[in-house]
Design an enzyme around this catalytic site. Structure first.
Site, PDB file in Angstrom:
ATOM      1  N   GLU A 107       0.907  -1.214  -0.054  1.00 20.96           N
ATOM      2  CA  GLU A 107       0.006   0.050  -0.112  1.00 20.96           C
ATOM      3  C   GLU A 107       0.800   1.413   0.016  1.00 20.96           C
ATOM      4  O   GLU A 107       0.235   2.276   0.226  1.00 20.96           O
ATOM      5  CB  GLU A 107      -0.883   0.123   1.018  1.00 20.96           C
ATOM      6  CG  GLU A 107      -1.967  -1.311   1.483  1.00 20.96           C
ATOM      7  CD  GLU A 107      -2.857  -1.380   2.369  1.00 20.96           C
ATOM      8  OE1 GLU A 107      -3.745  -0.359   2.303  1.00 20.96           O
ATOM      9  OE2 GLU A 107      -2.600  -1.604   3.607  1.00 20.96           O
ATOM     10  N   SER A 156      -6.091  -2.455   1.780  1.00 24.95           N
ATOM     11  CA  SER A 156      -6.356  -2.211   0.166  1.00 24.95           C
ATOM     12  C   SER A 156      -7.050  -3.178  -0.437  1.00 24.95           C
ATOM     13  O   SER A 156      -6.976  -3.323  -1.605  1.00 24.95           O
ATOM     14  CB  SER A 156      -5.573  -1.386  -0.328  1.00 24.95           C
ATOM     15  OG  SER A 156      -5.279  -0.216   0.210  1.00 24.95           O
ATOM     16  N   SER A 160     -10.560   8.554  -1.764  1.00 24.81           N
ATOM     17  CA  SER A 160     -10.759   7.788  -0.486  1.00 24.81           C
ATOM     18  C   SER A 160     -12.132   8.347   0.132  1.00 24.81           C
ATOM     19  O   SER A 160     -12.735   9.601  -0.175  1.00 24.81           O
ATOM     20  CB  SER A 160      -9.658   8.226   0.403  1.00 24.81           C
ATOM     21  OG  SER A 160      -8.509   7.558  -0.037  1.00 24.81           O
TER      22      SER A 160
END
EC number: 6.3.2.4
Length: 324
Positions: A16, A165, A298
């Site tokens: 990530e 993720s 996000s």
């Protein structure tokens, strides 16, 4: 008056890292025009560097500072945006605690507990939090496919125990898919979790402390074009993220209260994002993230906007909370 020096930790050692740098850059852009002296700090496997317009400068790990143009820079506070290790699993928080620098995310024990999905679920189930049926496995153990399916049913999900993720996560629809999915999850972690697939509306809820009170944003509904909310859905536009979620007022209140209860039970600090599936009107807890994504794609930035909070204001609140 001396400006507060903020070091934004980003990167990390996991898959990530690139996503984390995107989050960190959004925080940098949001804070740069405020009353802070702001620095980007890339924490990567091979180096820790302050990355500035003047170049990159090695971190002095004794102080988490550096020397730029003969000036010693030491942060007053660290804004933690590292997803995965070492930012989300407690290592960074423990290190900063030892050298006496406050940081914006939760403490080292709480971070380690929540990052370990199996341990977190085990704790929360004992406090009456609704969770999916699950089976745990470690790499090298014999896998009894029939026994697993008998317990969790089909479809089910296979996940690495400590990853984010959706790396290494698979939705399993047939018995033949189980072993390959387990092998994929083992590429991310030697510990895995296999859990029943819940059927309902997936929502995500940002929760944080403001003026001493635990509060939740309006939940975001996740509608994935893929089988589930995987990497493509999260970061490559293969989903709709609808804020506020298209759920009843009662369901909204239930899932917000569940998120607040999880936050308080785990003794969290800073901003967290907890994921739930509302099945037959009841929210079932999936996981909580102690350094949720803050990039433009996000969920948390969208929820703050829905609340009427600019990112500059919201990030400043998190810094003030860490300093106080």
């Amino acid at each position: 008056m001396k400006k507060t020096v903020v070091a934004i930790a980003m990167g990390g050692y996991s898959s990530e890292a690139e996503i984390s740098i995107k989050s960190g850059n959004v925080v940098y852009e949001s804070l740069s025009n405020l009353e802070y002296e702001v620095y980007c700090v890339h924490i990567l496997k091979d180096s820790w560097q302050y990355v500035t317009e003047q170049g990159s400068f090695e971190v002095d790990k004794a102080s988490f500072g550096c020397i730029i143009n003969n000036n010693k820079i030491v942060p007053d506070v660290v804004f933690n945006t590292i997803h995965g290790t070492p930012g989300e699993d407690g290592f960074l928080a423990a290190y900063l605690k030892l050298i006496g620098i406050p940081q914006t995310s939760t403490g080292f024990y709480e971070a380690a507990l929540s990052f370990n999905k199996r341990d977190c679920l085990s704790v929360l189930k004992n406090f009456g939090i609704n969770c999916a049926i699950s089976v745990y496995h470690n790499k090298g153990e014999k896998i009894d496919v029939d026994s697993i399916i008998q317990k969790v049913g089909l479809p089910c999900f296979v996940k690495p125990n400590r990853a984010g993720s959706s790396f290494g996560v698979s939705k399993v629809s047939t018995a033949e898919m189980l072993i390959p999915s387990i092998e994929l999850a083992y590429k991310e972690d030697r510990e895995i979790i296999i859990e029943s697939a819940l059927v309902g509306t997936e929502v995500s809820v940002g929760t944080y402390k403001h003026n001493g009170e635990t509060v939740s944003f309006a939940p975001t509904e996740i509608v994935s074009e893929n089988d589930f909310f995987d990497y493509e859905a999260k970061y490559q536009g293969k989903s709709q993220e609808i804020t506020p979620a298209r759920i009843t007022k009662e369901e909204t209140n239930q899932v917000q209260q569940a998120a607040i209860k999880v936050y308080n039970l785990l003794n969290m600090k800073g901003i967290t994002r907890s994921d739930f599936i509302i099945q037959n009107g009841t929210p079932f807890f999936i996981e909580t993230n102690t350094t949720p994504g803050l990039s433009k794609e996000s969920i948390i930035p969208k929820q703050a906007k829905e609340r009427g909070l600019s990112l500059s204001t919201f990030f400043s609140q998190l810094i003030d909370d860490a300093l106080n």
